[in-house]
Design an enzyme around this catalytic site. Structure first.
Site, PDB file in Angstrom:
ATOM      1  N   ARG A  92       6.160 -12.743   9.148  1.00 56.17           N
ATOM      2  CA  ARG A  92       6.964 -11.460   9.142  1.00 56.17           C
ATOM      3  C   ARG A  92       8.269 -11.470   9.739  1.00 56.17           C
ATOM      4  O   ARG A  92       8.326 -12.266  10.539  1.00 56.17           O
ATOM      5  CB  ARG A  92       5.971 -10.490   9.124  1.00 56.17           C
ATOM      6  CG  ARG A  92       5.641 -10.098  10.697  1.00 56.17           C
ATOM      7  CD  ARG A  92       5.050  -8.831  11.074  1.00 56.17           C
ATOM      8  NE  ARG A  92       5.058  -7.990   9.876  1.00 56.17           N
ATOM      9  CZ  ARG A  92       3.988  -7.509   9.416  1.00 56.17           C
ATOM     10  NH1 ARG A  92       2.866  -7.761  10.226  1.00 56.17           N
ATOM     11  NH2 ARG A  92       3.969  -6.655   8.694  1.00 56.17           N
ATOM     12  N   GLU A  95       0.879  -1.244  -0.037  1.00 56.20           N
ATOM     13  CA  GLU A  95       0.019   0.189  -0.136  1.00 56.20           C
ATOM     14  C   GLU A  95       0.716   1.080   0.087  1.00 56.20           C
ATOM     15  O   GLU A  95       1.791   1.211   0.711  1.00 56.20           O
ATOM     16  CB  GLU A  95      -0.824   0.081   1.427  1.00 56.20           C
ATOM     17  CG  GLU A  95      -1.747   1.302   1.341  1.00 56.20           C
ATOM     18  CD  GLU A  95      -2.634   1.510   2.575  1.00 56.20           C
ATOM     19  OE1 GLU A  95      -2.280   0.903   3.467  1.00 56.20           O
ATOM     20  OE2 GLU A  95      -3.365   2.208   2.631  1.00 56.20           O
ATOM     21  N   LYS A 112       4.987   0.424  10.615  1.00 51.32           N
ATOM     22  CA  LYS A 112       4.942   1.906   9.821  1.00 51.32           C
ATOM     23  C   LYS A 112       4.749   3.023  11.042  1.00 51.32           C
ATOM     24  O   LYS A 112       5.149   4.095  10.762  1.00 51.32           O
ATOM     25  CB  LYS A 112       3.995   1.809   8.955  1.00 51.32           C
ATOM     26  CG  LYS A 112       4.640   1.372   7.535  1.00 51.32           C
ATOM     27  CD  LYS A 112       3.393   1.465   6.325  1.00 51.32           C
ATOM     28  CE  LYS A 112       3.914   0.594   5.179  1.00 51.32           C
ATOM     29  NZ  LYS A 112       2.751   0.354   4.100  1.00 51.32           N
TER      30      LYS A 112
END
Length: 557
Positions: free
Chosen positions: A262, A36, A272
């Site tokens: 992850r 994204e 983020k």
RNA sequence: UGACCCAUUGUGUAAAGGUAGCACUACAGUUUUUGGUACUGUCAGUCAAGGUUCGAAUCCUUGUGGGUCAACCA
């Protein structure tokens, strides 16, 4: 490549090879990296990039770069551009054009209409709070919305008017009619479309309704003929929904979603949101601060794309939660830098050293090997003379036996030059050493064949002919292995106050005068350094990428 | 308390019912005109309990521990 056939397969490779054997997807492999564009990429994304592009290459398949841009309130072109730059820098090239989920808005809309016509979707008019309350809990089934059984005609009309912009943000959503009693919360009539009167970075004001991730992702994969849709573990619970949409809308080959764990690294944060907090709170200088785990930060710090790819390769891929030690990243970095960088001499904390029996005003050329690991790298010349600088740490008045450096009465070799002996030293009124007085033995010049062993070898620069530079010493951003792992403390409490030390008036050998931004070196005995983007011709700035392993520092403790 | 996922030396990852291996870390040593590199060695592991089997890290059951899920984020 063919030679290392024995290498064991990770669980994703096993799935792919089984699919290939069974002849699925006409034996194609097509992956995608779908960020994204709402922030900068970090090393966790690098794992995903290397995985997806690596698999594409490994199986002679393809890999798309797709921007998952379904939320115009968060996404910007600035991020699109930085992501493209980072993927390229890592050394990957996507197949075909860059894709955007927004390219499929019309198709997605048509599919939504199809679901309505089939009685599988309805327009909801309750508030987000009401919807949430009716969704129930994992232990308790949800209850039906009063709008669930609207007529198809009414739904069609309302959805069309949503698209036309007749309604305000939040006043209506389109929901799928799935299963309000499912033990999987994702299946309890998920939202497909929401109203967002916002400017989209690519479609402008064409749309005011936007698809949710779940309604967009699988279908985008399908439209791009993706075979293996690899994502992180938190989407595991979404897979049944991913498949449900495809069951309703797709035919022929369908992508399959596969989840992996992850990357987590110790001594840093990876989300983020937290990284944004560090930037906005000015705890770091920006997204590309050399202490950040972002790709742009690592690049500025002096990491090579090879080292990051190699890292991704060595940490493996699996489904269990993991925390990788930064020491592994640093090991792999050094391993690469050791092979490719020239050795140069730089004195970070200079102290004057005078060789009393060396003629005043005279200089001689000293030849220095650029890189002992690389015969092709050749050699260069450095000027040597009566006045030089050495490292403050390399002199001690009362030195312990194990101190292999300079001390009154002791001998060391100056790298590439002569053996010198410390005869005396001068101090200021506070007792600080300000100058070291030595003599040299002219018979001991490097390469002269004289076989006199001394324990210590020091780096040095000519006092008159060295050049000045600013050097930024970076250390880990956090003191704590897991800054996020404390319930009662904010992660910023664990910031390392010494993560940046700026040294000015550092002295470099003159060959470094022509160094360009991004050039990488090993400063002999100190570490690997690169020229920072702040560097100018008149003000050289170097970053310490990573120090050398230092077994002496350990011993001193 | 529901569903799904996960569990191998300190860390990460292999072993697809048949010798628990590799890498990093730590520690010791050899080489070295970088206290670097290279090389050698040492420490150290199958979450627990049952079951299936000639044989289980692997299959089954139960337990324990951890993760994810109840945004009109992705």
């Amino acid at each position: 490549m063919e030679i290392e056939k024995e290498k064991s397969l990770n669980f994703i490779e096993q799935i792919i090879e089984k699919d290939l054997e069974e002849g699925k997807n006409e034996k194609r492999v097509h992956t995608r990296f779908p960020p994204e564009p709402n922030g900068y990429l970090h090393i966790g994304h690098a794992k995903s990039i290397c995985l997806n592009f690596g698999l594409g290459k490994q199986y002679n398949g393809k890999t798309n770069l797709r921007f998952d841009d379904t939320n115009p309130t968060k996404e910007e072109d600035e991020y699109v551009n930085s992501i493209i730059e980072d993927v390229k820098w890592l050394g990957f090239q996507w197949d075909g054009e860059i894709c955007f989920t927004s390219d499929y808005f019309q198709q997605l809309y048509d599919w939504a209409v199809q679901l309505i016509k089939e009685g599988k979707a309805y327009v909801e008019e309750q508030s987000a709070e009401e919807i949430s309350a009716q969704r129930g809990t994992p232990q308790m089934p949800g209850t039906f919305s009063p709008f669930r059984d609207r007529s198809i005609e009414e739904n069609l009309d309302l959805f069309d008017r949503m698209r036309l912009g007749e309604f305000e943000n939040g006043s209506k959503v389109l929901r799928a009619k799935v299963d309000m009693a499912s033990p999987n919360m994702q299946m309890r009539d998920p939202v497909l479309y929401r109203i967002l009167h916002a400017h989209h970075h690519r479609t402008g004001n064409k749309w005011c309704i936007y698809p949710m991730y779940d309604f967009a992702h699988g279908q985008s994969d399908y439209l791009e003929n993706i075979t293996h849709s690899i994502c992180t573990l938190e989407f595991e619970n979404h897979r049944p929904l991913y498949d449900w949409f495809l069951d309703q809308l797709a035919s022929g080959d369908r992508p399959q979603q596969i989840e992996f764990a992850r990357l987590n690294l110790n001594y840093t944060v990876m989300s983020k949101r937290k990284l944004l907090e560090l930037v906005e709170g000015s705890y770091v200088s920006g997204w590309d601060d050399p202490r950040m785990p972002t790709i742009s930060g690592l690049r500025r710090r002096g990491y090579t794309p090879e080292s990051i790819r190699n890292f991704a390769d060595r940490i493996g891929v699996a489904k269990r939660d993991n925390v990788i030690e930064v020491s592994l990243l640093e090991f792999i970095l050094r391993e690469h830098l050791n092979k490719i960088t020239d050795r140069v001499m730089a004195v970070l904390k200079p102290i004057k050293l005078t060789i009393t029996n060396y003629p005043e005003g005279e200089f001689e050329d000293i030849e220095l090997i650029n890189n002992p690991e690389d015969e092709q790298s050749g050699s260069r010349i450095a000027p040597f003379g009566r006045n030089i600088y050495i490292e403050q740490d390399d002199f001690m008045i009362d030195a312990p036996k194990k101190f292999f450096r300079l001390s009154p009465g002791r001998e060391v070799r100056l790298k590439g030059a002569y053996i010198i002996k410390c005869e005396d030293y001068k101090t200021d009124e506070n007792g600080n050493v300000i100058e070291i007085i030595c003599t040299y033995d002219p018979a001991t010049k490097s390469g002269s064949g004289i076989n006199r062993k001394v324990k210590g070898v020091l780096h040095w620069v000519s006092a008159e002919k060295s050049i000045d530079a600013e050097i930024r010493l970076y250390d880990r951003l956090f003191n704590d292995e897991d800054p996020m792992g404390h319930k009662d403390a904010d992660f910023k409490e664990f910031l390392n106050n010494d993560s940046l030390k700026v040294l000015t008036n550092c002295k470099l050998e003159p060959s470094l005068a022509t160094a360009k931004v991004n050039d990488k070196f090993q400063f002999q005995r100190l570490g690997y350094f690169c020229v920072d983007t702040d560097s100018t011709e008149n003000n050289l700035v170097f970053n310490r990428t990573v120090s050398l392993r230092d077994s002496w520092a350990k011993k001193r403790k």
